[in-house]
Motif scaffolding. Structure first.
Motif, mmCIF file in Angstrom:
data_model
loop_
_atom_site.group_PDB
_atom_site.id
_atom_site.type_symbol
_atom_site.label_atom_id
_atom_site.label_comp_id
_atom_site.label_asym_id
_atom_site.label_seq_id
_atom_site.Cartn_x
_atom_site.Cartn_y
_atom_site.Cartn_z
ATOM 1 N N GLN A 13 6.656 -5.905 67.119
ATOM 2 C CA GLN A 13 6.083 -4.922 67.891
ATOM 3 C C GLN A 13 4.681 -5.386 68.549
ATOM 4 O O GLN A 13 3.864 -5.964 67.642
ATOM 5 C CB GLN A 13 6.407 -3.507 67.382
ATOM 6 C CG GLN A 13 7.727 -3.234 67.238
ATOM 7 C CD GLN A 13 7.752 -1.585 66.939
ATOM 8 O OE1 GLN A 13 6.949 -0.995 66.179
ATOM 9 N NE2 GLN A 13 8.914 -0.966 67.075
ATOM 10 N N ALA A 14 4.356 -4.733 69.294
ATOM 11 C CA ALA A 14 3.095 -4.814 70.062
ATOM 12 C C ALA A 14 2.136 -4.124 69.101
ATOM 13 O O ALA A 14 2.181 -3.075 68.495
ATOM 14 C CB ALA A 14 2.978 -3.956 71.396
ATOM 15 N N SER A 85 -3.136 -8.196 66.257
ATOM 16 C CA SER A 85 -3.058 -7.298 67.589
ATOM 17 C C SER A 85 -2.197 -7.980 68.813
ATOM 18 O O SER A 85 -2.665 -8.198 69.857
ATOM 19 C CB SER A 85 -4.257 -7.345 68.021
ATOM 20 O OG SER A 85 -5.082 -6.484 67.051
ATOM 21 N N LYS A 87 0.392 -8.923 71.764
ATOM 22 C CA LYS A 87 0.747 -8.298 72.784
ATOM 23 C C LYS A 87 1.931 -8.720 73.427
ATOM 24 O O LYS A 87 2.113 -9.974 73.151
ATOM 25 C CB LYS A 87 -0.351 -8.530 73.785
ATOM 26 C CG LYS A 87 -1.903 -7.987 73.511
ATOM 27 C CD LYS A 87 -2.809 -8.490 74.344
ATOM 28 C CE LYS A 87 -4.302 -8.081 73.931
ATOM 29 N NZ LYS A 87 -5.212 -8.363 74.922
ATOM 30 N N PRO A 88 2.701 -8.131 74.424
ATOM 31 C CA PRO A 88 3.926 -8.529 74.899
ATOM 32 C C PRO A 88 3.705 -9.929 75.539
ATOM 33 O O PRO A 88 4.417 -10.731 75.592
ATOM 34 C CB PRO A 88 4.273 -7.548 75.891
ATOM 35 C CG PRO A 88 3.756 -6.221 75.210
ATOM 36 C CD PRO A 88 2.515 -6.560 74.590
ATOM 37 N N GLU A 89 2.549 -10.105 76.047
ATOM 38 C CA GLU A 89 2.093 -11.403 77.009
ATOM 39 C C GLU A 89 1.843 -12.428 76.085
ATOM 40 O O GLU A 89 1.682 -13.742 76.457
ATOM 41 C CB GLU A 89 0.912 -11.027 77.790
ATOM 42 C CG GLU A 89 -0.142 -10.460 77.234
ATOM 43 C CD GLU A 89 -0.385 -9.066 77.416
ATOM 44 O OE1 GLU A 89 0.664 -8.350 77.226
ATOM 45 O OE2 GLU A 89 -1.568 -8.529 77.723
ATOM 46 N N THR A 91 4.238 -13.220 74.025
ATOM 47 C CA THR A 91 5.709 -13.946 74.045
ATOM 48 C C THR A 91 5.543 -15.445 74.466
ATOM 49 O O THR A 91 5.392 -15.456 75.642
ATOM 50 C CB THR A 91 6.555 -13.090 74.548
ATOM 51 O OG1 THR A 91 6.543 -11.696 73.793
ATOM 52 C CG2 THR A 91 7.779 -13.601 74.631
ATOM 53 N N THR A 122 8.103 -13.586 69.593
ATOM 54 C CA THR A 122 8.570 -12.451 70.716
ATOM 55 C C THR A 122 7.806 -11.179 70.449
ATOM 56 O O THR A 122 8.074 -10.761 69.287
ATOM 57 C CB THR A 122 10.036 -12.330 70.839
ATOM 58 O OG1 THR A 122 10.641 -13.785 71.184
ATOM 59 C CG2 THR A 122 10.395 -11.156 71.992
ATOM 60 N N VAL A 123 7.080 -10.816 71.189
ATOM 61 C CA VAL A 123 6.374 -9.335 71.203
ATOM 62 C C VAL A 123 7.057 -8.285 72.000
ATOM 63 O O VAL A 123 6.958 -8.332 73.387
ATOM 64 C CB VAL A 123 4.696 -9.437 71.269
ATOM 65 C CG1 VAL A 123 4.118 -8.169 70.960
ATOM 66 C CG2 VAL A 123 4.394 -10.715 70.620
ATOM 67 N N SER A 124 7.512 -7.362 71.544
ATOM 68 C CA SER A 124 8.216 -6.444 72.033
ATOM 69 C C SER A 124 7.041 -5.044 72.400
ATOM 70 O O SER A 124 6.379 -4.846 71.632
ATOM 71 C CB SER A 124 9.181 -5.743 71.569
ATOM 72 O OG SER A 124 8.804 -5.042 70.089
ATOM 73 N N SER A 125 7.309 -4.266 73.526
ATOM 74 C CA SER A 125 6.365 -3.071 73.913
ATOM 75 C C SER A 125 6.763 -1.946 73.398
ATOM 76 O O SER A 125 7.911 -1.835 72.823
ATOM 77 C CB SER A 125 6.281 -3.368 75.404
ATOM 78 O OG SER A 125 7.491 -3.153 76.020
#
Length: 125
Positions: A13-14, A85, A87-89, A91, A122-125
């Motif tokens: 997760q983010a 920390s 972030k989705p970006e 990913t 993979t970072v989910s928001s």
């Protein structure tokens, strides 16, 4: 034969953290600076972080500075990337590589000759 095996990726997760590892074989690992790059779908591979042969100098892309930490253990022929920390970006598929062109820039992928298969982050928001 040079082999690079990245591991440690996953879904997070983010705001979370991940630690990536890179196992190198077939080369004198301590003789090369090392870099981490990433490639998101539909985008060019981009520099993330670099570290000198002995580990005393490190370099970061602005978009990860303060959040990611690169390190290495030459005795184990291994490199690491600690990512906090997230972030989705962030990913992307993450790759480690030895900087085989000693005069090349850490930031330029053309300075790196060998690449592994990468590990998906993979970072989910």
């Amino acid at each position: 034969q040079v082999q690079l095996v990245e591991s440690g990726g996953g879904l997070v997760q983010a705001g979370g953290s991940l630690s990536l590892s890179c196992a190198a074989s077939g080369l004198s690992f301590s003789s090369y600076a090392m870099g981490w790059f990433r490639q998101a779908p539909g985008k060019e591979r981009e520099f993330v972080a670099g570290i000198s042969r002995g580990g005393s100098n490190t370099y970061y892309a602005d978009y990860v500075k303060g959040r990611f930490t690169i390190s290495r253990d030459n005795a184990k022929n291994a490199g690491f990337l600690r990512m906090n920390s997230l972030k989705p970006e962030d990913t992307a598929v993450y790759y480690c590589a030895p900087k085989t062109q000693w005069s090349g820039s850490y930031y330029d992928g053309r300075a790196y000759e060998y690449w592994g298969q990468g590990t998906q982050v993979t970072v989910s928001s």
